[in-house]
Motif scaffolding. Structure first.
Motif, mmCIF file in Angstrom:
data_model
loop_
_atom_site.group_PDB
_atom_site.id
_atom_site.type_symbol
_atom_site.label_atom_id
_atom_site.label_comp_id
_atom_site.label_asym_id
_atom_site.label_seq_id
_atom_site.Cartn_x
_atom_site.Cartn_y
_atom_site.Cartn_z
ATOM 1 N N LEU A 192 7.309 -1.309 18.611
ATOM 2 C CA LEU A 192 7.216 -0.699 17.340
ATOM 3 C C LEU A 192 7.567 -1.354 16.017
ATOM 4 C CD1 LEU A 192 8.672 2.717 18.561
ATOM 5 C CD2 LEU A 192 6.389 2.247 18.413
ATOM 6 N N ASP A 193 8.451 -2.157 16.291
ATOM 7 C CA ASP A 193 8.941 -3.133 15.038
ATOM 8 C C ASP A 193 7.629 -3.884 14.548
ATOM 9 O OD1 ASP A 193 10.937 -4.006 13.581
ATOM 10 O OD2 ASP A 193 10.754 -5.993 14.317
ATOM 11 N N ARG A 194 6.625 -4.250 15.509
ATOM 12 C CA ARG A 194 5.676 -5.045 14.908
ATOM 13 C C ARG A 194 4.400 -4.281 14.258
ATOM 14 N NH1 ARG A 194 6.905 -8.100 19.847
ATOM 15 N NH2 ARG A 194 5.653 -7.006 21.296
ATOM 16 N N ILE A 195 4.829 -2.917 14.333
ATOM 17 C CA ILE A 195 3.894 -2.058 13.501
ATOM 18 C C ILE A 195 4.415 -1.768 12.337
ATOM 19 C CG2 ILE A 195 2.376 0.144 13.912
ATOM 20 C CD1 ILE A 195 2.334 -0.406 16.823
ATOM 21 N N LYS A 196 3.911 -1.787 11.000
ATOM 22 C CA LYS A 196 4.568 -1.392 9.861
ATOM 23 C C LYS A 196 3.565 -0.415 9.272
ATOM 24 C CE LYS A 196 6.560 -4.412 7.361
ATOM 25 N NZ LYS A 196 7.068 -5.285 6.228
ATOM 26 N N VAL A 197 4.077 0.790 8.930
ATOM 27 C CA VAL A 197 3.411 1.792 8.495
ATOM 28 C C VAL A 197 3.547 1.884 6.841
ATOM 29 C CG1 VAL A 197 2.863 4.410 8.766
ATOM 30 C CG2 VAL A 197 3.696 2.904 10.529
ATOM 31 N N PHE A 198 2.367 2.400 6.239
ATOM 32 C CA PHE A 198 2.784 2.782 4.801
ATOM 33 C C PHE A 198 1.931 3.973 4.568
ATOM 34 C CE2 PHE A 198 2.695 -2.061 4.842
ATOM 35 C CZ PHE A 198 3.812 -2.408 3.911
ATOM 36 N N ASN A 199 2.704 4.771 3.850
ATOM 37 C CA ASN A 199 2.014 6.103 3.501
ATOM 38 C C ASN A 199 1.235 6.012 2.239
ATOM 39 O OD1 ASN A 199 3.078 7.834 5.487
ATOM 40 N ND2 ASN A 199 5.106 7.904 4.668
ATOM 41 N N CYS A 200 -0.089 6.355 2.103
ATOM 42 C CA CYS A 200 -0.824 6.144 0.870
ATOM 43 C C CYS A 200 -1.556 7.481 0.803
ATOM 44 C CB CYS A 200 -1.856 5.059 1.369
ATOM 45 S SG CYS A 200 -2.874 4.773 0.172
ATOM 46 N N PHE A 201 -1.722 8.075 -0.350
ATOM 47 C CA PHE A 201 -2.327 9.354 -0.738
ATOM 48 C C PHE A 201 -3.120 9.418 -1.699
ATOM 49 C CE2 PHE A 201 2.096 10.224 0.755
ATOM 50 C CZ PHE A 201 1.803 10.559 2.050
ATOM 51 N N ASP A 202 -3.472 8.057 -2.397
ATOM 52 C CA ASP A 202 -4.439 7.986 -3.119
ATOM 53 C C ASP A 202 -5.095 6.464 -3.414
ATOM 54 O OD1 ASP A 202 -3.314 6.419 -5.666
ATOM 55 O OD2 ASP A 202 -1.680 7.701 -4.797
ATOM 56 N N SER A 203 -6.447 6.765 -3.867
ATOM 57 C CA SER A 203 -6.994 5.304 -3.817
ATOM 58 C C SER A 203 -6.468 4.107 -4.592
ATOM 59 C CB SER A 203 -8.495 5.407 -4.464
ATOM 60 O OG SER A 203 -8.383 6.097 -5.589
ATOM 61 N N ILE A 204 -5.678 4.338 -5.706
ATOM 62 C CA ILE A 204 -5.246 3.187 -6.566
ATOM 63 C C ILE A 204 -3.918 2.675 -5.661
ATOM 64 C CG2 ILE A 204 -3.883 2.615 -8.652
ATOM 65 C CD1 ILE A 204 -6.825 3.547 -8.906
ATOM 66 N N THR A 205 -3.214 3.417 -4.948
ATOM 67 C CA THR A 205 -2.146 2.973 -4.092
ATOM 68 C C THR A 205 -2.883 2.182 -2.944
ATOM 69 O OG1 THR A 205 -1.009 5.099 -4.477
ATOM 70 C CG2 THR A 205 -0.148 3.639 -2.541
ATOM 71 N N LEU A 206 -3.931 2.519 -2.448
ATOM 72 C CA LEU A 206 -4.657 1.710 -1.425
ATOM 73 C C LEU A 206 -5.045 0.357 -1.949
ATOM 74 C CD1 LEU A 206 -5.921 1.306 1.336
ATOM 75 C CD2 LEU A 206 -7.911 2.557 0.523
ATOM 76 N N LEU A 207 -5.513 0.563 -3.197
ATOM 77 C CA LEU A 207 -5.852 -0.880 -3.925
ATOM 78 C C LEU A 207 -4.709 -1.912 -4.122
ATOM 79 C CD1 LEU A 207 -8.514 -2.296 -5.058
ATOM 80 C CD2 LEU A 207 -7.815 -1.200 -7.271
ATOM 81 N N GLU A 208 -3.616 -1.148 -4.434
ATOM 82 C CA GLU A 208 -2.199 -1.994 -4.807
ATOM 83 C C GLU A 208 -2.135 -2.665 -3.576
ATOM 84 O OE1 GLU A 208 0.451 0.549 -6.582
ATOM 85 O OE2 GLU A 208 -0.729 0.420 -8.312
#
Length: 337
Positions: A192-208
């Motif tokens: 699990l430590d080798r999987i890093k999760v990012f919450n992303c709820f809009d396209s601008i955050t995804l681009l960043e």
């Protein structure tokens, strides 16, 4: 007095054994100070103006052509050369590996899972992430757009795989104590430590997020990785679940900027995948097509359909209240038949 601008195409910058100082002076004094003038002029005309032997002029032109012209190569040989630098990774699902040519995922390529809601796209994504982390000790970035990522579900998949792999050795013991099997907690935590999760709820955050991945990977490719970005050194796959949820609200209608943002994201995904040989696993929703409304196709339109190298379509239907069927097939592929 203003200094003369230098274009970099002056003859003097390309002095070689054939293009000696003596020949350079003859070119400059007789109206051929630039490389393009030598390349585009007739060799016999140059010989008459400069008194340089025609053999020397032809040799100089051929050398300059090799330097400034694109050299055609055999397409099949280029494919074989590129293939040598690719790495194969099993998805952890045998049928999916067979569908993808027998070896699973290929580094540097983009895979898209397309299907209706609750057809199993997220489950496949988590299963593939688990297998890369467990089998290859690789790091994975999981971009979650709907809070669907579940560590507890990953542990369930891990335990289920453990039971299947050891079924023949410990069949009786497992049947008696399936829920109580003790699996090393340290091993699960490392996976699990080798999987890093990012919450992303809009396209601008995804681009960043994609920009951060690109910048960090470019830094560690040129310099020694620090403690903060050491995770990216072992990064092999990026999962985006789901791209349709992020981009659908900003495209269509009069939202002209939405298409631009989508193209920026797609170019960044392609650049990261090709430059750093990262696998991209992207999930997407479906929209109805055709007059009957029963045919489905991937969301986000034709422009987005050119982004993935491989598009896998998942069909999910209920036969009755208890039985359901799922099938998966290749809708589009740039490499597979």
């Amino acid at each position: 007095m203003e200094e003369e601008s230098i274009s970099g195409l002056e003859v003097r910058f390309y002095q070689t054994q054939c293009l000696s100082e003596e020949n350079i002076i003859k070119f400059e004094n007789n109206g051929y100070p630039m490389i393009d003038l030598i390349l585009f002029s007739d060799a016999y005309q140059i010989q008459r103006n400069t008194s340089i032997p025609i053999e020397i002029i032809s040799l100089i032109q051929r050398n300059l052509q090799r330097l400034f012209s694109s050299v055609p190569i055999n397409g099949y040989q280029h494919y074989l050369d590129v293939k040598e630098f690719k790495t194969q990774y099993s998805s952890g699902i045998k049928l999916l590996d067979q569908l993808l040519g027998g070896n699973g995922f290929t580094s540097g390529e983009i895979y898209e899972l397309v299907g209706n809601t609750s057809c199993g796209k997220t489950q496949i994504s988590m299963c593939c992430s688990l297998n890369l982390s467990q089998q290859y000790y690789s790091n994975i970035i999981y971009i979650d757009s709907s809070n669907s990522f579940s560590p507890s579900r990953l542990i369930e998949i891990f335990k289920s795989n453990y039971l299947i792999n050891h079924q023949q050795e410990q069949e009786q013991e497992q049947q008696q104590n399936i829920n109580g099997i003790e699996i090393e907690q340290d091993k699960i935590l490392k996976i699990l430590d080798r999987i890093k999760v990012f919450n992303c709820f809009d396209s601008i955050t995804l681009l960043e997020l994609l920009g951060t991945i690109d910048n960090t990977l470019s830094i560690i490719s040129d310099e020694r990785p620090t403690f903060e970005n050491h995770f990216y050194k072992g990064l092999k796959m990026v999962v985006i679940d789901s791209i349709g949820t992020l981009l659908a609200p900003i495209i269509g209608g009069k939202q002209t900027q939405g298409h631009y943002t989508m193209m920026m994201i797609s170019r960044l995904i392609k650049y990261i995948a090709d430059t750093y040989q990262i696998i991209f696993l992207i999930t997407n929703n479906t929209v109805s097509s055709g007059s009957n409304g029963f045919d489905n196709k991937a969301a986000l339109g034709e422009a987005w359909s050119m982004v993935p190298n491989h598009q896998l379509m998942i069909n999910h239907q209920y036969n009755d209240d208890e039985n359901e069927e799922r099938s998966i097939y290749i809708e589009k592929s740039t490499r597979l038949p």
